[in-house]
Design an enzyme around this catalytic site. Structure first.
Site, short mmCIF file in Angstrom:
data_model
loop_
_atom_site.label_atom_id
_atom_site.label_comp_id
_atom_site.label_asym_id
_atom_site.label_seq_id
_atom_site.Cartn_x
_atom_site.Cartn_y
_atom_site.Cartn_z
N ARG A 50 76.97 92.13 17.83
CA ARG A 50 75.75 92.60 17.19
C ARG A 50 74.56 92.41 18.13
O ARG A 50 74.37 91.34 18.71
CB ARG A 50 75.49 91.82 15.90
CG ARG A 50 76.62 91.94 14.89
CD ARG A 50 76.40 90.95 13.75
NE ARG A 50 77.51 90.95 12.81
CZ ARG A 50 77.64 90.08 11.81
NH1 ARG A 50 76.70 89.15 11.64
NH2 ARG A 50 78.67 90.14 11.00
N ASP A 52 70.30 92.63 18.70
CA ASP A 52 69.09 92.43 17.92
C ASP A 52 68.14 93.62 18.04
O ASP A 52 68.35 94.53 18.85
CB ASP A 52 68.36 91.17 18.41
CG ASP A 52 69.15 89.90 18.17
OD1 ASP A 52 69.92 89.87 17.18
OD2 ASP A 52 69.02 88.95 18.95
N TYR A 110 76.38 90.99 29.60
CA TYR A 110 75.03 91.49 29.37
C TYR A 110 74.28 91.56 30.69
O TYR A 110 74.52 90.76 31.60
CB TYR A 110 74.26 90.54 28.44
CG TYR A 110 74.60 90.67 26.97
CD1 TYR A 110 73.83 91.44 26.12
CD2 TYR A 110 75.70 90.01 26.43
CE1 TYR A 110 74.13 91.56 24.77
CE2 TYR A 110 76.02 90.12 25.08
CZ TYR A 110 75.23 90.90 24.26
OH TYR A 110 75.55 91.02 22.93
N ARG A 197 68.19 85.72 25.51
CA ARG A 197 66.74 85.77 25.53
C ARG A 197 66.14 84.37 25.68
O ARG A 197 65.09 84.19 26.31
CB ARG A 197 66.22 86.46 24.27
CG ARG A 197 66.58 87.95 24.21
CD ARG A 197 66.20 88.57 22.87
NE ARG A 197 64.78 88.42 22.61
CZ ARG A 197 64.23 88.63 21.41
NH1 ARG A 197 64.99 88.97 20.37
NH2 ARG A 197 62.92 88.49 21.26
#
Length: 275
Positions: A50, A52, A110, A197
């Site tokens: 998932r 954001d 990522y 993040r």
């Protein structure tokens, strides 16, 4: 019933993340609406990870079960005709029933694209993050080495994280610079909510000289999110790819090629990384 896997690329700025919400303004909501029109049946999807609000995906892997009979090329072209410009299916595969987009995944990758310049660029807004203070690449690389391996990442976990355990194995972090641009590559077995993040906020503090590289060790040991740097901008974050057992034959895409399309920059490829 057939199980179909899809590779989905999306620009996350218009959407409230992947996960379906009551308002319907998410990638999952829009994809499932297109699937219902395409198959003329109710369809639910499961994704590899998932994302954001504002986070992008270069190769999000999704699976669904359906009785619809369509060619694999039709899954791509037919769905893309029904999707907005910010979302596109890249490939489709029929997979066995034991394939699961989330639970079959062995690793996730990522990338984070950041520009350091005294003035922000409106042309890159929403797709590339920005800082105006100078960054020291060597300091961030030194700090990143402390993150590789199995750790309790509680200091980099959102208070809303629902994962049963904060322990994750970071297999690789690669940071490089080209001009004003910095590319961060994170590979792990899985990630916690806001983990990247939060790591970016810490690395930027260190890159700006506000903390030393071994601050990472202190934060890992304390396991307290309140001690670390603020959560950084979502706009530079991309889900680049997901690893699966070879027998499922899930396609991969080179994230460096896609980032070149975005920024016009050629970053170095490292042979130890799989995308």
């Amino acid at each position: 019933m057939r199980r179909i896997a899809l590779g989905v690329c999306y620009e996350g700025t218009p959407w409230l993340g992947w996960q379906s919400q009551a308002g319907g303004n998410t990638v999952q909501d829009v994809l499932e609406q297109a699937l219902r029109r395409f198959t003329a049946q109710p369809v639910s999807t499961i994704c590899a990870g998932r994302t954001d609000t504002g986070v992008h995906a270069l190769n999000q892997v999704v699976h669904l079960d359906t009785a619809a009979e369509r060619s694999l090329e039709s899954w791509v072209r037919g769905l893309n005709a029904l999707l907005p410009n910010s979302i596109a299916v890249q490939w489709a595969r029929e997979v066995p029933d034991d394939f699961h987009a989330r639970f079959s995944a062995q690793g996730r990758h990522y990338v984070y694209l950041l520009r350091q310049h005294r003035v922000r660029s409106p042309l890159l807004h929403g797709r590339v993050a920005w800082v105006f203070r100078p960054l020291d690449l060597a300091l961030m690389q030194e700090a990143a080495r402390h993150l590789v391996g199995e750790h309790d990442f509680s200091a980099f976990r959102s208070s809303q994280c629902q994962a049963a355990s904060p322990v994750r194995t970071m297999s690789h972090i690669h940071i490089e610079q080209q001009g004003d641009f910095f590319l961060f590559r994170f590979s792990a077995n899985a990630f916690l909510h806001h983990m990247i993040r939060n790591l970016m906020g810490m690395l930027i503090y260190i890159g700006q000289g506000r903390q030393p590289p071994d601050w990472v060790l202190h934060l890992l040991a304390q396991r307290d999110r309140r001690l670390s740097a603020p959560t950084f901008d979502a706009s530079g974050l991309y889900l680049a790819g997901v690893d699966y057992p070879q027998q499922f034959d899930i396609p991969t895409r080179n994230p460096y090629d896609l980032l070149y399309e975005l920024s016009g920059l050629r970053f170095a490829e490292t042979v130890s990384e799989k995308s």
